[in-house]
Design a protein around this motif. Sequence first.
Motif, PDB file in Angstrom:
ATOM      1  N   ASN A  72      29.274  83.615  -1.776  1.00  0.00           N
ATOM      2  CA  ASN A  72      28.219  83.190  -2.685  1.00  0.00           C
ATOM      3  C   ASN A  72      26.914  83.903  -2.320  1.00  0.00           C
ATOM      4  O   ASN A  72      26.729  84.343  -1.180  1.00  0.00           O
ATOM      5  CB  ASN A  72      28.030  81.676  -2.609  1.00  0.00           C
ATOM      6  CG  ASN A  72      29.192  80.911  -3.226  1.00  0.00           C
ATOM      7  OD1 ASN A  72      29.236  80.678  -4.427  1.00  0.00           O
ATOM      8  ND2 ASN A  72      30.156  80.532  -2.395  1.00  0.00           N
ATOM      9  N   ALA A  73      26.046  84.022  -3.283  1.00  0.00           N
ATOM     10  CA  ALA A  73      24.767  84.698  -3.051  1.00  0.00           C
ATOM     11  C   ALA A  73      23.962  83.958  -1.982  1.00  0.00           C
ATOM     12  O   ALA A  73      24.066  82.729  -1.827  1.00  0.00           O
ATOM     13  CB  ALA A  73      23.968  84.772  -4.346  1.00  0.00           C
ATOM     14  N   LEU A  74      23.158  84.707  -1.261  1.00  0.00           N
ATOM     15  CA  LEU A  74      22.377  84.107  -0.176  1.00  0.00           C
ATOM     16  C   LEU A  74      21.272  83.182  -0.671  1.00  0.00           C
ATOM     17  O   LEU A  74      20.749  82.387   0.113  1.00  0.00           O
ATOM     18  CB  LEU A  74      21.785  85.204   0.710  1.00  0.00           C
ATOM     19  CG  LEU A  74      22.774  85.850   1.672  1.00  0.00           C
ATOM     20  CD1 LEU A  74      22.148  87.058   2.353  1.00  0.00           C
ATOM     21  CD2 LEU A  74      23.257  84.838   2.706  1.00  0.00           C
ATOM     22  N   ASP A  75      20.926  83.262  -1.959  1.00  0.00           N
ATOM     23  CA  ASP A  75      19.926  82.344  -2.475  1.00  0.00           C
ATOM     24  C   ASP A  75      20.540  81.039  -2.972  1.00  0.00           C
ATOM     25  O   ASP A  75      19.864  80.208  -3.578  1.00  0.00           O
ATOM     26  CB  ASP A  75      19.085  82.995  -3.580  1.00  0.00           C
ATOM     27  CG  ASP A  75      19.905  83.435  -4.778  1.00  0.00           C
ATOM     28  OD1 ASP A  75      21.132  83.223  -4.774  1.00  0.00           O
ATOM     29  OD2 ASP A  75      19.314  83.989  -5.733  1.00  0.00           O
ATOM     30  N   THR A  76      21.846  80.842  -2.700  1.00  0.00           N
ATOM     31  CA  THR A  76      22.494  79.568  -2.980  1.00  0.00           C
ATOM     32  C   THR A  76      22.628  78.783  -1.676  1.00  0.00           C
ATOM     33  O   THR A  76      22.426  79.331  -0.583  1.00  0.00           O
ATOM     34  CB  THR A  76      23.892  79.761  -3.587  1.00  0.00           C
ATOM     35  OG1 THR A  76      24.776  80.302  -2.580  1.00  0.00           O
ATOM     36  CG2 THR A  76      23.841  80.717  -4.781  1.00  0.00           C
ATOM     37  N   GLU A  77      23.037  77.544  -1.778  1.00  0.00           N
ATOM     38  CA  GLU A  77      23.192  76.717  -0.576  1.00  0.00           C
ATOM     39  C   GLU A  77      24.449  77.066   0.218  1.00  0.00           C
ATOM     40  O   GLU A  77      24.636  76.560   1.331  1.00  0.00           O
ATOM     41  CB  GLU A  77      23.241  75.235  -0.965  1.00  0.00           C
ATOM     42  CG  GLU A  77      24.403  74.873  -1.881  1.00  0.00           C
ATOM     43  CD  GLU A  77      24.358  73.421  -2.340  1.00  0.00           C
ATOM     44  OE1 GLU A  77      24.723  72.543  -1.522  1.00  0.00           O
ATOM     45  OE2 GLU A  77      23.947  73.175  -3.497  1.00  0.00           O
ATOM     46  N   TRP A  78      25.312  77.932  -0.344  1.00  0.00           N
ATOM     47  CA  TRP A  78      26.598  78.225   0.300  1.00  0.00           C
ATOM     48  C   TRP A  78      26.669  79.607   0.947  1.00  0.00           C
ATOM     49  O   TRP A  78      27.529  79.842   1.796  1.00  0.00           O
ATOM     50  CB  TRP A  78      27.729  78.123  -0.738  1.00  0.00           C
ATOM     51  CG  TRP A  78      27.709  76.860  -1.514  1.00  0.00           C
ATOM     52  CD1 TRP A  78      27.981  75.594  -1.062  1.00  0.00           C
ATOM     53  CD2 TRP A  78      27.371  76.726  -2.906  1.00  0.00           C
ATOM     54  NE1 TRP A  78      27.846  74.684  -2.076  1.00  0.00           N
ATOM     55  CE2 TRP A  78      27.474  75.348  -3.227  1.00  0.00           C
ATOM     56  CE3 TRP A  78      27.007  77.624  -3.910  1.00  0.00           C
ATOM     57  CZ2 TRP A  78      27.207  74.873  -4.501  1.00  0.00           C
ATOM     58  CZ3 TRP A  78      26.747  77.151  -5.185  1.00  0.00           C
ATOM     59  CH2 TRP A  78      26.842  75.794  -5.475  1.00  0.00           C
ATOM     60  N   GLY A  79      25.825  80.531   0.529  1.00  0.00           N
ATOM     61  CA  GLY A  79      25.978  81.922   0.932  1.00  0.00           C
ATOM     62  C   GLY A  79      25.969  82.152   2.428  1.00  0.00           C
ATOM     63  O   GLY A  79      26.870  82.812   2.979  1.00  0.00           O
ATOM     64  N   ALA A  80      24.964  81.639   3.122  1.00  0.00           N
ATOM     65  CA  ALA A  80      24.850  81.867   4.563  1.00  0.00           C
ATOM     66  C   ALA A  80      26.032  81.253   5.304  1.00  0.00           C
ATOM     67  O   ALA A  80      26.573  81.848   6.251  1.00  0.00           O
ATOM     68  CB  ALA A  80      23.536  81.294   5.080  1.00  0.00           C
ATOM     69  N   ASP A  81      26.485  80.070   4.866  1.00  0.00           N
ATOM     70  CA  ASP A  81      27.627  79.431   5.516  1.00  0.00           C
ATOM     71  C   ASP A  81      28.916  80.207   5.262  1.00  0.00           C
ATOM     72  O   ASP A  81      29.794  80.265   6.126  1.00  0.00           O
ATOM     73  CB  ASP A  81      27.781  77.992   5.022  1.00  0.00           C
ATOM     74  CG  ASP A  81      26.681  77.081   5.540  1.00  0.00           C
ATOM     75  OD1 ASP A  81      26.059  77.422   6.572  1.00  0.00           O
ATOM     76  OD2 ASP A  81      26.437  76.030   4.918  1.00  0.00           O
ATOM     77  N   ASP A  82      29.036  80.789   4.062  1.00  0.00           N
ATOM     78  CA  ASP A  82      30.208  81.625   3.771  1.00  0.00           C
ATOM     79  C   ASP A  82      30.305  82.775   4.771  1.00  0.00           C
ATOM     80  O   ASP A  82      31.375  83.048   5.337  1.00  0.00           O
ATOM     81  CB  ASP A  82      30.110  82.219   2.361  1.00  0.00           C
ATOM     82  CG  ASP A  82      30.351  81.204   1.260  1.00  0.00           C
ATOM     83  OD1 ASP A  82      30.851  80.102   1.548  1.00  0.00           O
ATOM     84  OD2 ASP A  82      30.035  81.536   0.104  1.00  0.00           O
ATOM     85  N   ILE A  83      29.188  83.475   4.954  1.00  0.00           N
ATOM     86  CA  ILE A  83      29.190  84.626   5.859  1.00  0.00           C
ATOM     87  C   ILE A  83      29.480  84.184   7.291  1.00  0.00           C
ATOM     88  O   ILE A  83      30.270  84.821   7.998  1.00  0.00           O
ATOM     89  CB  ILE A  83      27.854  85.381   5.775  1.00  0.00           C
ATOM     90  CG1 ILE A  83      27.683  85.990   4.376  1.00  0.00           C
ATOM     91  CG2 ILE A  83      27.785  86.482   6.836  1.00  0.00           C
ATOM     92  CD1 ILE A  83      26.350  86.671   4.160  1.00  0.00           C
ATOM     93  N   ALA A  84      28.870  83.085   7.714  1.00  0.00           N
ATOM     94  CA  ALA A  84      29.099  82.589   9.072  1.00  0.00           C
ATOM     95  C   ALA A  84      30.571  82.239   9.283  1.00  0.00           C
ATOM     96  O   ALA A  84      31.145  82.519  10.341  1.00  0.00           O
ATOM     97  CB  ALA A  84      28.218  81.377   9.336  1.00  0.00           C
ATOM     98  N   ALA A  85      31.202  81.643   8.261  1.00  0.00           N
ATOM     99  CA  ALA A  85      32.597  81.230   8.391  1.00  0.00           C
ATOM    100  C   ALA A  85      33.541  82.424   8.472  1.00  0.00           C
ATOM    101  O   ALA A  85      34.616  82.340   9.075  1.00  0.00           O
ATOM    102  CB  ALA A  85      32.989  80.343   7.212  1.00  0.00           C
ATOM    103  N   MET A  86      33.162  83.540   7.870  1.00  0.00           N
ATOM    104  CA  MET A  86      34.020  84.725   7.843  1.00  0.00           C
ATOM    105  C   MET A  86      33.779  85.663   9.022  1.00  0.00           C
ATOM    106  O   MET A  86      34.555  86.603   9.235  1.00  0.00           O
ATOM    107  CB  MET A  86      33.802  85.502   6.544  1.00  0.00           C
ATOM    108  CG  MET A  86      34.252  84.776   5.295  1.00  0.00           C
ATOM    109  SD  MET A  86      36.020  84.338   5.340  1.00  0.00           S
ATOM    110  CE  MET A  86      35.886  82.537   5.412  1.00  0.00           C
ATOM    111  N   ARG A  87      32.735  85.438   9.794  1.00  0.00           N
ATOM    112  CA  ARG A  87      32.416  86.350  10.881  1.00  0.00           C
ATOM    113  C   ARG A  87      33.571  86.422  11.876  1.00  0.00           C
ATOM    114  O   ARG A  87      34.044  85.407  12.382  1.00  0.00           O
ATOM    115  CB  ARG A  87      31.127  85.890  11.582  1.00  0.00           C
ATOM    116  CG  ARG A  87      30.546  86.936  12.532  1.00  0.00           C
ATOM    117  CD  ARG A  87      29.231  86.460  13.130  1.00  0.00           C
ATOM    118  NE  ARG A  87      28.190  86.350  12.126  1.00  0.00           N
ATOM    119  CZ  ARG A  87      27.516  85.234  11.851  1.00  0.00           C
ATOM    120  NH1 ARG A  87      27.792  84.126  12.507  1.00  0.00           N
ATOM    121  NH2 ARG A  87      26.583  85.227  10.929  1.00  0.00           N
TER     122      ARG A  87
END
Length: 285
Positions: A72-87
Amino acid sequence: MDERSRPYRSVLYIPGSKARALEKARTLPVDAIIFDLEDAVAPDAKAEARETLRAELDAGGYGQTARLVRVNALDTEWGADDIAAMRGADFHGLLLPKVDAPADLDAAAGHLGDDLPLWAMMETPRGILNAAAIAAHPRLAGFVAGTNDLAKELGCAMRADRLPMVYALETMLMAARAEGKVAVDGVFNHFRDEDGLRAECEQGRDLGFDGKTLIHPAQVATANAVFAPAAEDIELARRQIEAFEAAEARGEGVAVVDGQIVENLHVETARRTLAKAEAIAALAH
């Protein structure tokens, strides 16, 4: 495998929330999969989808299939967590939606923190106008055309010939080729219309795209066939190379094959054709 030498004929979207689809994807003859955490996942299923997808990626079994994760885009509430989960997961690139400018890639790179390649969904007017700058970003591996969102933003008709979309498609292609990046065409929505799919794949191939994004496994065979070099193209490429090398040995700068001049630029194209055929043959599906 280098991104520009890896085949991207068929690029299938798979919802990150559907474990059965993720399992089936291991058996499909696709060149690449986009594991989707964005549009294909409902807001209340985002967190569970991250966990499901991470578990499937960690389990492996996708062979040589290129694996991209659309967050999800980083300006949504999910984007940063998505990236963290996939790291640290086993995939080849992070696909960012609605990329408007290089700064969007910078922001994602800051969250990702390693050298994993980034991919950009080209689906906004601003993104198309900034395509050259986006393509030049050092972390970018390729573009994915988001034709549905782009049509919505433009307010244009979704015609069979895609005439209202051609400027945008050619702009992103020009930018990608200027920087040696991959460019994948948008989806064909009517997955039961095989003739329509083939026609749109042929248009995308003729424009210069590396392959097509797909929404259903039934579309895979057509995309793989259309975006692969035909047998006659492979045979012609070999004859062009042989004729040109023979001409060079005679101290000549051009050759003639089937009544047509063959120069160095034709030989470069012929070698790319053979390299693509060899890369496709090397895929173990």
